[in-house]
Write a protein that holds these residues in place. Structure first.
Motif, PDB file in Angstrom:
ATOM      1  N   CYS A 287     -67.458  18.071 -11.689  1.00  0.00           N
ATOM      2  CA  CYS A 287     -67.733  18.234 -10.267  1.00  0.00           C
ATOM      3  C   CYS A 287     -67.387  19.728 -10.074  1.00  0.00           C
ATOM      4  CB  CYS A 287     -66.846  17.330  -9.339  1.00  0.00           C
ATOM      5  SG  CYS A 287     -66.828  17.835  -7.541  1.00  0.00           S
TER       6      CYS A 287
ATOM      7  N   CYS B 176     -70.964  14.096  -5.112  1.00  0.00           N
ATOM      8  CA  CYS B 176     -72.075  14.756  -5.658  1.00  0.00           C
ATOM      9  C   CYS B 176     -72.262  13.818  -6.848  1.00  0.00           C
ATOM     10  CB  CYS B 176     -71.403  16.167  -6.052  1.00  0.00           C
ATOM     11  SG  CYS B 176     -70.327  16.208  -7.629  1.00  0.00           S
TER      12      CYS B 176
ATOM     13  N   CYS C 232     -65.062  16.036  -5.279  1.00  0.00           N
ATOM     14  CA  CYS C 232     -65.545  15.631  -4.025  1.00  0.00           C
ATOM     15  C   CYS C 232     -65.844  14.320  -3.527  1.00  0.00           C
ATOM     16  CB  CYS C 232     -66.984  16.734  -3.734  1.00  0.00           C
ATOM     17  SG  CYS C 232     -68.374  16.010  -4.338  1.00  0.00           S
TER      18      CYS C 232
ATOM     19  N   CYS D 239     -69.662  13.296  -9.807  1.00  0.00           N
ATOM     20  CA  CYS D 239     -68.775  12.310  -9.239  1.00  0.00           C
ATOM     21  C   CYS D 239     -69.158  11.148  -9.386  1.00  0.00           C
ATOM     22  CB  CYS D 239     -68.327  12.890  -7.846  1.00  0.00           C
ATOM     23  SG  CYS D 239     -67.029  14.056  -7.657  1.00  0.00           S
TER      24      CYS D 239
HETATM   25 ZN   LIG Z   1     -68.108  16.019  -6.972  1.00  0.00          ZN
END
Ligand SMILES: [Zn+2]
Length: 351
Positions: A113, A102, A99, A105
């Motif tokens: 993730c 987050c 993504c 990440c």
């Molecule tokens: Zn992520």
């Protein structure tokens, strides 16, 4: 906008290599926001391709599905807001998608993730004329490599780096046992462990593959058709056992690896090609304070030091064979990987 039709090698049902077909599939007329459209020129196979083709219980695919996680390509076009090198530039594609927003990440653990996926597994992959990938997955071309050599790097080196460097914490004075020396991840793990100054013991059921493992830097080899790897590892380490074991075979190899470790050693596993539920003697684990660590893929960030080492010539992609980027080539490539014939990567490449 009407969709665009491309030629692809895809499957519409699970099964053997014969389910791979040449099909016309629709893709969007142009890459979407943040995406870059690439034209794959070489795609390396991974065992993952075989698992997906045969069918995984919890994986829902959009059929017909295009496999292919390891992609060397040229840039075709950039979607709105996506930065990409000019049309025709040769690029390597990182296999993991996440993504990018987050906590996992942003702290460099993108492979943790919740939305992590792999090209050719959770999305379509490189077995087609064109593929749209996130702009963040576009990597510079590594040095003077050919397209098949470039495609042979990302997934296995990423996987092996996390196993050897991040989880294994391999350094000087370590003895590292690398199982199944011909496998792509093992070929990478041998080189990475040697680059950290470790002593490497490689195993295989093939004498020819062990010769190749020594050429890649393995210090000792064990032919498991004639020798017990636990006894040999103990002999080669003065009865101590290996500091770190790099494992992806599963089954009996996993069970016995627990015994081949030194007290306090680490067993790092990323696969179970010969069986996912091996018996394990827990007394070895607690009395001898072993660490059993699971590992899958690796942070995208680790591709940067990997590619620097490739540029320097310290890591070498090992290509066993290059087959034509056709349905016949793909079926033969799957058969060869399934038969464990290869030392290193089997790659599909356009002429
Ligand atoms: Zn992520």
């Amino acid at each position: 906008m009407p969709p665009m039709r491309i030629r692809a090698i895809a499957f519409q049902r699970n099964g053997g290599p014969e389910v791979l077909e040449e099909l016309a599939v629709d893709i969007p007329d142009a890459p979407g926001p943040g995406m870059v459209r690439v034209r794959p020129t070489a795609v390396a196979l991974n065992h993952l391709d075989l698992w997906i083709r045969r069918g995984l219980p919890n994986l829902r695919l959009e059929l017909p599905h295009r496999l292919g996680a390891d992609i060397a390509a040229t840039v075709e076009a950039a979607g709105p807001g996506a930065e990409a090198p000019p049309h025709g530039t040769r690029v390597l594609v990182a296999p993991g998608v996440s993504c990018a927003a987050c906590e996992a990440c942003l702290s460099g653990h993108d492979n943790l993730c919740r939305r992590y996926g792999i090209l050719g597994e959770h999305t379509h992959g490189g077995y087609g004329e064109l593929l749209d990938v996130p702009a963040a997955n576009i990597l510079p071309w590594p040095g003077q490599l050919s397209a098949p050599e470039a495609a042979a790097i990302p997934l296995t080196f990423l996987t092996a780096w996390q196993m050897v460097v991040v989880h294994g914490e391999v350094g000087r004075d370590h003895t590292v046992l690398v199982h199944a020396a011909g496998a792509g991840v093992s070929v990478a793990a041998i080189q990475i462990a040697k680059s950290r100054g470790a002593r490497v013991i490689a195993t295989s059921t093939s004498a020819a593959k062990l010769v190749r493992a020594r050429e890649l830097g393995a210090d000792e080899t064990i032919d498991t058709t004639t020798h017990d790897f636990v006894a040999e590892t103990k002999r080669l380490t003065g009865k101590r056992g290996a500091d770190v074991i790099i494992e992806h075979v599963g089954g009996e190899v996993f069970s016995k690896s627990v015994v081949a470790l030194r007290a306090g050693g680490r067993l790092v596993t990323c696969g179970a090609t010969s069986g996912p539920t091996p018996p394990i003697d827990l007394r070895h684990v607690f009395f001898r304070q072993l660490q059993v660590v699971g590992s899958t893929m690796g942070s995208k960030a680790t591709l940067f030091p990997i590619l620097r080492e490739v540029e320097r010539g310290a890591f070498k992609p090992v290509v066993d064979r290059v087959l034509p980027f056709t349905v016949e080539g793909a079926r033969e490539a799957h058969r060869a990987l399934e038969a464990r014939e290869a030392f290193g990567k089997v790659v599909l490449a356009s002429a």
